[in-house]
Design a protein around this motif. Structure first.
Motif, short mmCIF file in Angstrom:
data_model
loop_
_atom_site.label_atom_id
_atom_site.label_comp_id
_atom_site.label_asym_id
_atom_site.label_seq_id
_atom_site.Cartn_x
_atom_site.Cartn_y
_atom_site.Cartn_z
N LEU A 1 69.05 67.56 36.14
CA LEU A 1 69.84 68.56 35.43
C LEU A 1 69.20 68.92 34.09
O LEU A 1 69.13 70.09 33.72
N ILE A 2 68.73 67.90 33.37
CA ILE A 2 68.12 68.14 32.06
C ILE A 2 66.85 68.98 32.21
O ILE A 2 66.63 69.95 31.48
N PHE B 1 74.46 72.49 25.37
CA PHE B 1 75.47 71.69 24.67
C PHE B 1 76.87 71.83 25.27
O PHE B 1 77.82 71.24 24.73
N GLY B 2 76.99 72.59 26.37
CA GLY B 2 78.28 72.74 27.03
C GLY B 2 78.21 72.31 28.48
O GLY B 2 78.74 71.26 28.86
N ALA B 3 77.56 73.13 29.31
CA ALA B 3 77.51 72.84 30.75
C ALA B 3 76.76 71.55 31.05
O ALA B 3 77.19 70.77 31.91
N LEU B 4 75.66 71.31 30.36
CA LEU B 4 74.86 70.12 30.65
C LEU B 4 75.63 68.82 30.40
O LEU B 4 75.64 67.94 31.27
N TYR C 1 78.42 64.21 33.09
CA TYR C 1 79.57 63.36 33.42
C TYR C 1 79.99 63.52 34.88
O TYR C 1 80.28 62.54 35.57
N VAL C 2 80.01 64.77 35.37
CA VAL C 2 80.45 65.04 36.74
C VAL C 2 79.59 64.30 37.75
O VAL C 2 80.10 63.70 38.70
N ILE D 1 82.35 76.07 36.88
CA ILE D 1 82.00 75.27 35.70
C ILE D 1 83.27 74.92 34.92
O ILE D 1 83.42 73.78 34.45
N THR D 2 84.18 75.86 34.78
CA THR D 2 85.44 75.58 34.08
C THR D 2 86.23 74.51 34.81
O THR D 2 86.85 73.64 34.17
N SER D 3 86.24 74.56 36.13
CA SER D 3 86.95 73.51 36.88
C SER D 3 86.29 72.15 36.65
O SER D 3 86.99 71.13 36.58
N GLY D 4 84.96 72.13 36.52
CA GLY D 4 84.28 70.89 36.19
C GLY D 4 84.69 70.37 34.82
O GLY D 4 84.88 69.16 34.62
N CYS D 5 84.86 71.29 33.87
CA CYS D 5 85.31 70.90 32.52
C CYS D 5 86.71 70.30 32.58
O CYS D 5 86.97 69.23 32.01
#
Length: 672
Positions: free
Chosen positions: A279-280, A63-66, A71-72, A433-437
């Motif tokens: 990814l899923i 529910f966070g990274a995925l 979107y990325v 991952i944070t940079s992706g967010c």
């Protein structure tokens, strides 16, 4: 474009594309291989709370990274990932430094992937009963681990020196075999717990009683109540962040994913949709394996074979690393039938365990190959383009040699210790991952209109805050990760700016873009003049007539010799190679060459003069005198694309054109 003056870029060769499920295995060699050490690292950092902390990790994954990387991949379908997204959203020197910093964390991620995977492969080999060498004590075990890890890393480097290529078919076999064998081990453990739930009930009782086998110093809260346990699990889960390693790799392999035949290259919706399936599927498989393995290990592996603390969290005296038989190999420990419940399946034992060890070593080694390929793709994509790496960094073999040496140094520094390297690995993963967010939040903000609260993507902002907390918590708990990352960042920044300074006098010209037929016609006209006199002009300071009168008087230019004025408009002066737009107009009866999107005035003028010199007599470029000091002129040239322009243009032309008869003539006079 071939019809543009000076253009020389060649289109990139298209990647061979395959079915998304097979491409997922390239992600899997990195992502799924963490099962080789993740269960034991989770236990070491969370004790018997590892299953609960792992559930938190899985929730953050799904529910966070995925959602973020869903979107990325839609916004970075070329495989650049979060760094590529941010590189498009930021500009200037601040943007370049940000990208270089992220490259430092990415280098940390990829380098530690190789060294940590090699170290864990060494553990599986050394602890195997068929290992030919005796391991009498911890010092000898460490020594052998360093030698074996170093050998695996040199073998990896040698493979790339010979032209190693990621083979999807091989990755499918490796990942398929490893997941099958791991599924047998974990499935056997789950089936055993279903038939004999006493071990699971005992786990629950230990948790309720506060007997967590967790170091006293790492218990952030007192008490053993339900809410305390949940709170501690939330606090502890950042230490398990190794289980998030597959997302950046999943986006990086996008160019290899086959889409639909009707896909638009600029917006390949079929390829994006298939990458999202990748990814899923990878996240779902890994989530099941992580949760089940953490429960099985917590229930069936004796704590004294995993950690050096007792149930209350106090250190046990005199415990050698050699006695921690399941450390860094918890699933292999079960496969060898060494657990307290006996063999989970009749065929578990040394033979099956050896097969499992071999499969683990292979996937860990191949994870290092995947990381090496990631580095070889990442470095040439940014550093040479920014002018912040020498041209040899585009070549594979020098890079492989350099990274192999770095790998060996890191292995010696960390003594081939898996747990010691896990913090640096987790730090690199979490920062990316944070940079992706952050990139996703900024990108959505820029694409939306309206009031600020309607432009902000609140769910993504919440996810970003979760990963910011996770990253900070990981850095705070294990500062070694940020220390090794800081070393890579500092090394990249120092070498990058040194290279930028050393390469500042390269012509770095990718061609001019001519936007219309009228500009092209007038461009051909002024190039075919018997002698072209170019005069740089800054609009707004004085009129063209005033400028022409002064330049003719001070430079003694005859009235019958036509002057062509050149106006250069800077864009992002931190760019190294650019392709500015050239438009030719007539103003007040005079030719004016307007160049926009330039990174450096001196480079643009030198490139323009050299392009004209290719047809007929080389032009003259007339400048007024400059009062800039050598220091300010050099700094202005390096940082802001300006500085002592006349001298820089002369130097660039001299370096770019060794034949004096073909060099444009630079003339400096007057005080203008």
């Amino acid at each position: 474009m071939s019809d543009q003056p000076g253009a020389h870029a060649e289109p990139a060769k298209p990647h061979h594309q395959s079915f998304w499920l097979w491409v997922m295995c390239l992600t899997g060699v990195d992502y799924f291989s963490t099962l080789g050490y993740q269960p034991s690292i989770a236990y070491e950092n969370a004790g018997l709370l590892a299953p609960l902390a792992t559930i938190v990790l899985v929730l953050v994954t799904l529910f966070g990274a995925l959602p973020i990387y869903w979107y990325v991949c839609g916004r970075s379908h070329g495989g650049q990932g979060s760094i590529g997204m941010l590189a498009k959203l930021v500009s200037g020197w601040g943007g370049k430094v940000l990208v270089l910093t992220l490259l430092g964390f990415a280098a940390t991620d990829f380098v530690i992937t190789k060294t940590l995977s090699g170290a864990d492969a060494a553990v599986h080999l050394i602890t195997n009963p068929n290992w030919p060498l005796e391991v009498p004590d911890d010092d000898e075990k460490t020594r052998q681990a360093i030698y074996v890890t170093g050998f695996l890393l040199m073998l990896l480097g040698a493979s790339f020196m010979r032209g190693f290529r990621e083979v999807i078919g091989l990755a499918v076999v490796i990942v398929g075999a490893y997941l099958l064998l791991s599924g047998i081990v974990i499935g056997a453990g789950v089936a055993h717990l279903v038939k004999h739930p006493e071990a699971f009930h005992q786990l629950i009782e230990h948790i309720r009683a506060g007997e967590w086998y967790l170091k006293e110093s790492e218990r952030p809260l007192a008490g053993t109540g339900l809410f305390t346990i949940i709170a501690i699990s939330l606090i502890i889960f950042p230490k398990l962040a190794l289980g998030l390693s597959g997302f950046e790799t999943g986006v990086a392999v996008m160019p290899l994913v086959k889409g639909r035949p009707t896909d638009d290259p600029k917006d390949p919706k079929g390829r994006v949709a298939n990458t999202r399936k990748l990814l899923i599927t990878a996240a779902a498989i890994m989530s099941v394996y992580l949760v089940c393995s953490s429960v099985v290990v917590a229930c069936l592996v004796p704590p004294e074979h995993l950690v050096k603390v007792n149930a209350a969290g106090a250190e046990r005296d005199g415990v050698a690393d050699k006695e921690l038989k399941a450390k860094d190999r918890a699933l292999a420990y079960l496969a060898h039938g060494e657990n307290r419940e006996g063999k989970l399946l009749p065929f578990f034992g040394d033979e099956f365990g050896t097969v499992y060890d071999i499969a683990t070593v292979i996937i860990l080694w191949f994870a290092g190959a995947s990381a090496m390929a990631g580095l070889l793709n990442l470095v040439p994509q940014y550093l040479p383009r920014y002018g912040m790496a020498p041209e040899w960094t585009r070549a594979t073999r020098p890079l492989v040699l350099m990274f192999t040496v770095i790998n060996l140094i890191v292995t010696v520094i960390f003594r081939a210790n898996v747990d010691a390297q896990s913090a640096a690995y987790a730090t690199g993963v979490l920062v990316l991952i944070t940079s992706g967010c952050v990139a996703s939040v900024i990108d959505i903000w820029q694409r939306r209109t309206g009031r600020w609260y309607s432009r902000l993507c609140w769910p993504f902002l919440l996810i970003t805050l979760v990963f910011v907390y996770t990253t900070i918590a990981n850095v705070f708990e294990k500062p070694d990760g940020i220390k090794i990352a800081a070393f890579f960042i500092l090394a990249i920044l120092v070498t990058s700016f040194w290279s930028r300074w050393a390469r500042s006098r390269e012509l770095r010209f990718a061609g001019f873009k001519l936007p219309d037929a009228e500009s092209r016609l007038m461009w051909d006209t002024i190039r075919d003049l018997e002698l072209t006199v170019l005069v740089p002009h800054r609009p707004g300071r004085r009129s063209l007539a005033n400028k022409e009168g002064q330049i003719r008087r001070e430079h003694r230019i005859p009235r019958d010799l036509m002057i062509v004025f050149v106006e250069v408009e800077l864009d992002d002066t931190s760019d190294f190679v650019n392709e500015p737009e050239l438009r030719v107009t007539r103003e007040e009866g005079r030719y004016v060459v307007k160049i926009t999107g330039a990174a450096s005035i001196a480079h643009t003028l030198a490139a323009l003069a050299l392009e004209m010199a290719k047809v007929g007599r080389p032009p003259e470029v007339h400048f007024g005198w400059t009062d800039d000091s050598p220091v300010s002129g050099t700094l202005g040239f390096l940082l802001f694309g300006e500085g002592n322009v006349p001298w820089m243009v002369r130097d660039l032309i001299r370096r770019a054109q060794p034949d004096e008869s073909k060099r444009p003539l630079i003339i400096i006079a007057g005080t203008a």
